[in-house]
Design a protein around this motif. Structure first.
Motif, PDB file in Angstrom:
ATOM      1  N   MET A 136       0.878  -1.168   0.000  1.00  0.00           N
ATOM      2  CA  MET A 136       0.000   0.000   0.000  1.00  0.00           C
ATOM      3  C   MET A 136       0.912   1.213   0.000  1.00  0.00           C
ATOM      4  N   THR A 137       0.746   2.093  -0.979  1.00  0.00           N
ATOM      5  CA  THR A 137       1.585   3.279  -1.009  1.00  0.00           C
ATOM      6  C   THR A 137       0.861   4.471  -1.616  1.00  0.00           C
ATOM      7  N   ALA A 138       1.173   5.634  -1.075  1.00  0.00           N
ATOM      8  CA  ALA A 138       0.616   6.873  -1.602  1.00  0.00           C
ATOM      9  C   ALA A 138       1.430   7.362  -2.790  1.00  0.00           C
ATOM     10  N   ASN A 139       2.626   6.841  -2.948  1.00  0.00           N
ATOM     11  CA  ASN A 139       3.497   7.271  -4.042  1.00  0.00           C
ATOM     12  C   ASN A 139       3.228   6.438  -5.278  1.00  0.00           C
ATOM     13  N   ALA A 140       2.145   6.729  -5.956  1.00  0.00           N
ATOM     14  CA  ALA A 140       1.795   5.965  -7.156  1.00  0.00           C
ATOM     15  C   ALA A 140       2.602   6.487  -8.338  1.00  0.00           C
ATOM     16  N   LEU A 141       3.906   6.365  -8.216  1.00  0.00           N
ATOM     17  CA  LEU A 141       4.804   6.852  -9.260  1.00  0.00           C
ATOM     18  C   LEU A 141       5.170   5.720 -10.202  1.00  0.00           C
ATOM     19  N   SER A 142       5.561   6.087 -11.386  1.00  0.00           N
ATOM     20  CA  SER A 142       6.029   5.106 -12.344  1.00  0.00           C
ATOM     21  C   SER A 142       7.206   4.364 -11.737  1.00  0.00           C
ATOM     22  N   GLY A 143       7.158   3.047 -11.762  1.00  0.00           N
ATOM     23  CA  GLY A 143       8.239   2.241 -11.204  1.00  0.00           C
ATOM     24  C   GLY A 143       7.981   1.744  -9.798  1.00  0.00           C
ATOM     25  N   ASP A 144       7.029   2.346  -9.075  1.00  0.00           N
ATOM     26  CA  ASP A 144       6.753   1.899  -7.705  1.00  0.00           C
ATOM     27  C   ASP A 144       6.281   0.452  -7.662  1.00  0.00           C
ATOM     28  N   ARG A 145       5.408   0.095  -8.583  1.00  0.00           N
ATOM     29  CA  ARG A 145       4.903  -1.283  -8.609  1.00  0.00           C
ATOM     30  C   ARG A 145       6.065  -2.264  -8.782  1.00  0.00           C
TER      31      ARG A 145
END
Length: 152
Positions: free
Chosen positions: A108-117
């Motif tokens: 679970m993360t608020a940083n839905a940035l490209s590459g986070d997944r």
């Protein structure tokens, strides 16, 4: 005549589930607002869960009780979600009897940035949901990893 030994215990039995056969779910989240949101969503669909506030507590809780699914915040104090996941996966690989051999971990993360997944999956997490959480996203993860709801 010698006494007949007792039969060996059954093997392959699942870990003891929570009350009424419900799967055990652990939520590792340090933010009080996000804790309330996650726990409310789980309760609203009839799923009980245990709450811890950092990766160290998550590791300790996993060693105390068998869980099937962990919702793991990525950014937490003491041990973050990525490191906690690496430690859990290492313990599993080493055959640690206190860590469930089959355990799903959802970031679970608020940083839905490209590459986070990719970072989350690379740490050993099974899946990823962005914050803010929604009842639909939480429900979808429960369905995906625990199967159809058996709630009464």
């Amino acid at each position: 005549a010698a006494a007949t030994p007792a039969p060996p215990p059954a093997t392959g039995a699942p870990a003891t589930p929570a009350a009424h056969g419900a799967p055990r779910v652990l939520v590792a989240e340090d933010n009080p607002v996000n804790q309330k949101v996650a726990m409310r969503f789980l309760r609203s669909i009839g799923q009980s869960a245990t709450l811890v506030t950092n990766g160290q507590e998550a590791l300790e809780e996993l060693r105390r009780h068998p869980y099937e699914l962990v919702f793991m915040d990525v950014q937490m104090p003491i041990i973050d979600g990525l490191e906690a996941t690496r430690l859990i996966r290492k313990a599993q690989a080493e055959g640690d009897p206190l860590i469930p051999a089959k355990l799903h971990i959802v970031a679970m993360t608020a940083n839905a940035l490209s590459g986070d997944r990719e970072i989350c999956l690379g740490a050993g997490m099974d899946d990823y949901i962005p914050k803010p959480l929604s009842p639909e996203s939480v429900g979808a993860m429960l369905e995906r990893y625990l199967g159809p709801a058996q709630r009464g």
